[in-house]
Design a protein around this motif. Structure first.
Motif, PDB file in Angstrom:
ATOM      1  N   ALA A 130      94.447 -70.154  12.659  1.00 49.15           N
ATOM      2  CA  ALA A 130      95.117 -70.572  13.890  1.00 49.15           C
ATOM      3  C   ALA A 130      95.243 -69.411  14.872  1.00 49.15           C
ATOM      4  O   ALA A 130      94.976 -69.560  16.076  1.00 49.15           O
ATOM      5  CB  ALA A 130      96.497 -71.135  13.552  1.00 49.15           C
ATOM      6  N   PRO A 149      97.120 -79.014  11.583  1.00 44.84           N
ATOM      7  CA  PRO A 149      96.960 -77.629  11.137  1.00 44.84           C
ATOM      8  C   PRO A 149      97.313 -77.372   9.685  1.00 44.84           C
ATOM      9  O   PRO A 149      97.207 -76.240   9.225  1.00 44.84           O
ATOM     10  CB  PRO A 149      97.927 -76.877  12.062  1.00 44.84           C
ATOM     11  CG  PRO A 149      99.043 -77.855  12.278  1.00 44.84           C
ATOM     12  CD  PRO A 149      98.364 -79.199  12.358  1.00 44.84           C
ATOM     13  N   HIS A 157      95.851 -74.551  19.473  1.00 44.59           N
ATOM     14  CA  HIS A 157      96.597 -73.445  18.874  1.00 44.59           C
ATOM     15  C   HIS A 157      97.323 -72.603  19.916  1.00 44.59           C
ATOM     16  O   HIS A 157      98.034 -71.661  19.562  1.00 44.59           O
ATOM     17  CB  HIS A 157      95.664 -72.578  18.033  1.00 44.59           C
ATOM     18  CG  HIS A 157      95.273 -73.229  16.730  1.00 44.59           C
ATOM     19  ND1 HIS A 157      96.200 -73.649  15.805  1.00 44.59           N
ATOM     20  CD2 HIS A 157      94.055 -73.554  16.215  1.00 44.59           C
ATOM     21  CE1 HIS A 157      95.583 -74.178  14.769  1.00 44.59           C
ATOM     22  NE2 HIS A 157      94.282 -74.137  14.992  1.00 44.59           N
TER      23      HIS A 157
END
Length: 293
Positions: free
Chosen positions: A250, A155, A189
């Protein structure tokens, strides 16, 4: 909940690791295009095997991951161990048949200073495009010859600096469901795994980035990739950061998971410079009142 506040980078450093040409190149391609950069950190006392073994033996076990190095590009679940301790693994990495990562090296003050000094050199280029540099983190990878890091995504915005040995970082387009389905993004996520399913047909979309000592490769947020080490053992330093954009992407993915579970077919978030703020704000509002974790 809002994204974390920007870190104040006041740490001093010596000679620049990224020269003018490297910073100009990075500015041109950041934040969406993989590219190889030159760096001046080909040797450093903190990045020698003895120092890294000592670091591994004093940081929490939760900050260490290591396993067999002779892995396929695609795996199901976590790979097995070699039976060695982390210190033994690092000190004998040339023959240990292992892959190891030391996570969040910034918890050690000396490594934190190194990380922040490197990020400070490219902060102007980063913040000109994606805003405040948030949540700086560092990871050190120590790998045996020919070790493989299987297919996955991360991420963070990431620059991987090669210190010793060589690697081929093979990347795939970020945000393209052919390489990582939307449902996998949404699950990740919401607390799922980062490992991805592999098939050889995916190589048609590959971008191979070979790097050796003095070279680094930039990896965009959530760009699927795998890594193969060359014929010698390898040490790499990964310097990472987040941005408002990455947090919004996200949270938009997490909100899409809620919509999908409710029977909708939500559109995937846009890549930069799309902001993805409506879905991100909706998810944050649900999280604030305790309706999601």
């Amino acid at each position: 909940m809002n994204a974390p506040r920007a870190i104040d980078f006041d740490s001093a450093h010596a000679l620049p690791v990224f020269d003018d040409a490297a910073r100009l190149q990075f500015s041109e391609f950041y934040p969406e295009t993989p590219h190889v950069l030159k760096h001046g950190l080909a040797s450093h006392p903190l990045l020698e095997l003895g120092s890294l073994a000592s670091l591994a033996e004093r940081i929490p076990e939760s900050s260490i991951e290591y396993n067999r190095g002779d892995l396929p590009v695609g795996i199901d679940g976590k790979p097995g161990s070699t039976g060695l301790s982390i210190g033994e693994t690092i000190r004998a990495i040339h023959r240990a048949n292992s892959w190891a990562v030391l996570k969040n090296i910034e918890q050690d003050e000396r490594y934190r200073s190194l990380l922040l000094s490197l990020l400070d050199e490219i902060r102007p280029q980063i913040e000109a495009k994606t805003g405040a540099m948030l949540r700086p983190q560092g990871f050190i990878f120590i790998s045996s010859p020919n070790a493989v890091t299987p297919y996955h995504f991360d991420p963070e915005h990431n620059i991987l600096l090669q210190i010793t040995g060589s690697k081929i970082m093979t990347q795939f387009p970020a945000g393209d469901p052919q390489f990582a389905p939307d449902e996998v993004h949404e699950t990740y996520h919401s607390g799922g795994a980062r490992e991805l399913s592999w098939n050889d047909e995916l190589m048609q979309g590959a971008c191979e980035c070979p790097i050796g000592p003095g070279e680094a490769v930039f990896v965009p947020v959530m760009a699927p990739h795998f890594v193969k080490v060359g014929p010698e053992s390898s040490i790499s330093l990964s310097i990472t950061w987040r941005s408002d954009w990455s947090f919004a992407e996200a949270d938009a993915r997490a909100f899409n998971r809620i919509l999908r579970k409710a029977g909708f077919r939500p559109a995937r978030p846009g890549r930069w410079p799309a902001g993805n703020h409506p879905k991100a704000y909706a998810y944050r509002a649900l999280r604030k009142v305790g309706l999601v974790g």
